[in-house]
Design a protein around this motif. Structure first.
Motif, short mmCIF file in Angstrom:
data_model
loop_
_atom_site.label_atom_id
_atom_site.label_comp_id
_atom_site.label_asym_id
_atom_site.label_seq_id
_atom_site.Cartn_x
_atom_site.Cartn_y
_atom_site.Cartn_z
N GLU A 1 0.83 -1.21 0.00
CA GLU A 1 0.00 0.00 0.00
C GLU A 1 0.85 1.26 0.00
O GLU A 1 1.91 1.26 0.63
CB GLU A 1 -0.84 0.14 1.28
CG GLU A 1 -1.10 -1.05 2.09
CD GLU A 1 -2.49 -1.56 1.82
OE1 GLU A 1 -3.20 -0.88 1.07
OE2 GLU A 1 -2.82 -2.61 2.34
N PRO A 2 0.32 2.33 -0.60
CA PRO A 2 1.01 3.62 -0.48
C PRO A 2 1.21 4.02 0.99
O PRO A 2 2.22 4.62 1.34
CB PRO A 2 0.05 4.59 -1.18
CG PRO A 2 -0.80 3.76 -2.07
CD PRO A 2 -0.91 2.42 -1.42
N THR B 1 -2.14 11.26 -0.06
CA THR B 1 -1.26 12.33 -0.54
C THR B 1 -0.11 11.71 -1.36
O THR B 1 1.05 12.05 -1.15
CB THR B 1 -0.70 13.12 0.67
OG1 THR B 1 0.04 12.22 1.49
CG2 THR B 1 -1.79 13.79 1.49
N LYS C 1 -3.19 3.30 -18.09
CA LYS C 1 -4.09 3.51 -16.95
C LYS C 1 -5.35 4.27 -17.36
O LYS C 1 -6.45 3.97 -16.88
CB LYS C 1 -3.35 4.27 -15.84
CG LYS C 1 -2.26 3.43 -15.19
CD LYS C 1 -1.72 4.06 -13.93
CE LYS C 1 -0.64 3.16 -13.35
NZ LYS C 1 -0.15 3.59 -12.06
N1 LIG Z 1 -7.54 7.56 4.14
C1 LIG Z 1 -7.47 6.23 4.22
O1 LIG Z 1 -7.91 5.62 5.20
C2 LIG Z 1 -6.86 5.46 3.09
C3 LIG Z 1 -6.99 4.06 3.02
C4 LIG Z 1 -6.43 3.38 1.91
C5 LIG Z 1 -5.76 4.10 0.93
N2 LIG Z 1 -5.64 5.46 1.07
C6 LIG Z 1 -4.95 6.26 0.03
O2 LIG Z 1 -5.62 6.08 -1.19
C7 LIG Z 1 -4.71 6.33 -2.27
C8 LIG Z 1 -4.81 5.20 -3.28
O3 LIG Z 1 -4.40 3.98 -2.66
P1 LIG Z 1 -4.38 2.61 -3.46
O4 LIG Z 1 -4.13 1.54 -2.47
O5 LIG Z 1 -5.58 2.53 -4.32
O6 LIG Z 1 -3.05 2.74 -4.33
P2 LIG Z 1 -2.93 2.79 -5.90
O7 LIG Z 1 -3.72 3.97 -6.40
O8 LIG Z 1 -3.24 1.46 -6.46
O9 LIG Z 1 -1.37 3.03 -6.08
C9 LIG Z 1 -0.78 4.27 -5.81
C10 LIG Z 1 -0.79 5.17 -7.04
O10 LIG Z 1 -0.36 6.46 -6.65
C11 LIG Z 1 -0.01 7.14 -7.81
N3 LIG Z 1 1.15 8.00 -7.60
C12 LIG Z 1 2.36 7.64 -7.17
N4 LIG Z 1 3.17 8.71 -7.17
C13 LIG Z 1 2.44 9.76 -7.62
C14 LIG Z 1 2.72 11.13 -7.86
N5 LIG Z 1 3.93 11.64 -7.62
N6 LIG Z 1 1.72 11.93 -8.31
C15 LIG Z 1 0.50 11.40 -8.54
N7 LIG Z 1 0.18 10.12 -8.34
C16 LIG Z 1 1.14 9.31 -7.89
C17 LIG Z 1 0.31 6.08 -8.88
O11 LIG Z 1 -0.73 6.14 -9.84
P3 LIG Z 1 -0.55 6.98 -11.19
O12 LIG Z 1 0.41 6.18 -12.03
O13 LIG Z 1 -1.91 7.09 -11.72
O14 LIG Z 1 0.06 8.28 -10.82
C18 LIG Z 1 0.21 4.77 -8.11
O15 LIG Z 1 -0.23 3.72 -8.93
C19 LIG Z 1 -3.33 6.47 -1.63
O16 LIG Z 1 -3.00 7.84 -1.53
C20 LIG Z 1 -3.52 5.85 -0.24
O17 LIG Z 1 -2.62 6.37 0.69
C21 LIG Z 1 -6.16 6.12 2.12
#
Ligand SMILES: NC(=O)c1ccc[n+]([C@@H]2O[C@H](COP(=O)([O-])OP(=O)(O)OC[C@H]3O[C@@H](n4cnc5c(N)ncnc54)[C@H](OP(=O)(O)O)[C@@H]3O)[C@@H](O)[C@H]2O)c1
Length: 334
Positions: A45-46, A246, A182
């Protein structure tokens, strides 16, 4: 032997391969009140970037020499716990390792065997990613039918689910993602009305105007940074913004600078709210039931990507931040 991925040194920013080491120890056994899970899938996970950084976060940082904290899904292979039996499938905070011992507190949920909803989905569309999309959209930034909903990291596990729930709610769903594969996934598999490649040459603001000619009513923010700067300038009166992640900010120390948004939020009477999925832990069942129905009915599609073998784990988070993953990134153990 039990292969375990330990945090070897503390990174600043995104953890790289060299911050981890793989060690082998004997397979653990359960004491009274415990059980042993053999992991089949480990999550990447991020958020793991935050879990290993010393900078203030919502959980204690993983200690040096400790097994990397992660969600995982697997099967119980030994039990001395009254409520858990051998053969049961569970998802929980079991760490980056082949086998984990639990007293039940690290279990997030039991997973019923269902060929239509394989175990891996408990770490994706039917796990915390899907649940984050569900509550983040429907509770934090609730959309109304006919509104325009924009989501960043739209091809990812959370973002793809947000877009599809927005469609189910009768909205116009617009995704922002990095790169043509994507963008194609967003349009062709996840059914977004429009998808924008923020890495392409050109003006992101202009592309957003074309995709949302009547303005933006809901923004589900997974990135912060320049993508959000472009979106926030186009909010409609009464817009709602859910701050979920973020991903674009490599480090918060020092705090990155950007445009001030207060005046804009004031004039647009817009609301911006952060949330953690953990806040909804008592209601996970409700989200999983609804998401399972939508997946089975074909209303929500999901995409998973597997890295084979625990050897892939140390570089897996850095790969996410390089944007390599096409769908939910998981480590598959044999
Ligand atoms: N608040 C909460 O409780 C919670 C819970 C789970 C996840 N989240 C957040 O939800 C978001 C998505 O999580 P996910 O698990 O679905 O991951 P994901 O979207 O499958 O993977 C992360 C994606 O972030 C993008 N990224 C990486 N570096 C970047 C940059 N410099 N600028 C813009 N985009 C960038 C990339 O997509 P691109 O190639 O499209 O840029 C990468 O594929 C994350 O920020 C995560 O922390 C939050």
């Amino acid at each position: 032997m039990n292969r375990r991925v330990l945090l070897k040194s503390r990174p600043v920013g995104v953890p790289q391969k060299e911050h981890f080491e793989i060690v082998e120890t004997p397979v653990p056994t359960a004491r009274e009140g415990e059980f042993v899970v053999r992991n089949a899938f480990l999550a990447v996970e991020p958020a793991m970037r935050g879990w290993v950084n010393a900078v203030g976060n919502y959980s204690e940082p993983v200690g040096i020499g400790e097994v990397m904290r992660s969600f995982a899904a697997g099967e119980i292979v030994e039990s001395r716990h009254p409520d858990y039996s051998v053969g049961e499938q569970v998802m929980g905070m079991f760490g980056w390792q082949d086998h984990a011992v639990s007293d039940g507190r690290s279990v997030v949920r039991r997973v019923a065997r269902d060929p239509d909803l394989p175990l891996s989905t408990s770490l994706g569309v039917l796990g915390l990613n899907g649940i984050t999309a569900y509550f983040g959209l429907l509770e934090v930034a609730p959309p109304k039918s006919g509104e325009a909903v924009v989501v960043s990291t739209a091809a990812g596990a959370v973002g793809s689910c947000v877009g599809q729930i927005a469609k189910i709610m009768g909205c116009r769903a617009v995704g922002i993602a990095g790169g043509q594969p994507k963008v194609a996934l967003c349009r062709d598999v996840f059914g977004f009305d429009a998808a924008i490649d923020y890495k392409a040459d050109g003006d992101l603001g202009r592309a957003l105007k074309d995709a949302c000619p009547a303005g933006i009513d809901v923004y589900f923010d997974n990135t912060s940074g320049p993508i959000s700067d472009a979106v926030l300038g186009q909010l409609n009166v009464g817009a709602r913004v859910a701050i979920c992640g973020t991903a674009s900010v490599a480090s918060w120390d020092p705090v990155p600078l950007g445009p001030r948004v207060e005046r804009h939020l004031l004039v647009k009477r817009a609301r911006m709210q952060g949330f953690l999925v953990l806040d909804y832990s008592r209601r996970y069942g409700e989200a999983i039931d609804q998401l399972s129905r939508w997946v089975k009915d074909g209303r929500i599609a999901y995409r998973e990507e597997y890295l084979d073998g625990i050897e892939a784990a140390p570089d897996a988070i850095a790969g996410l931040y390089r944007g390599e993953n096409l769908g939910r990134r998981l480590i598959r153990l044999s």
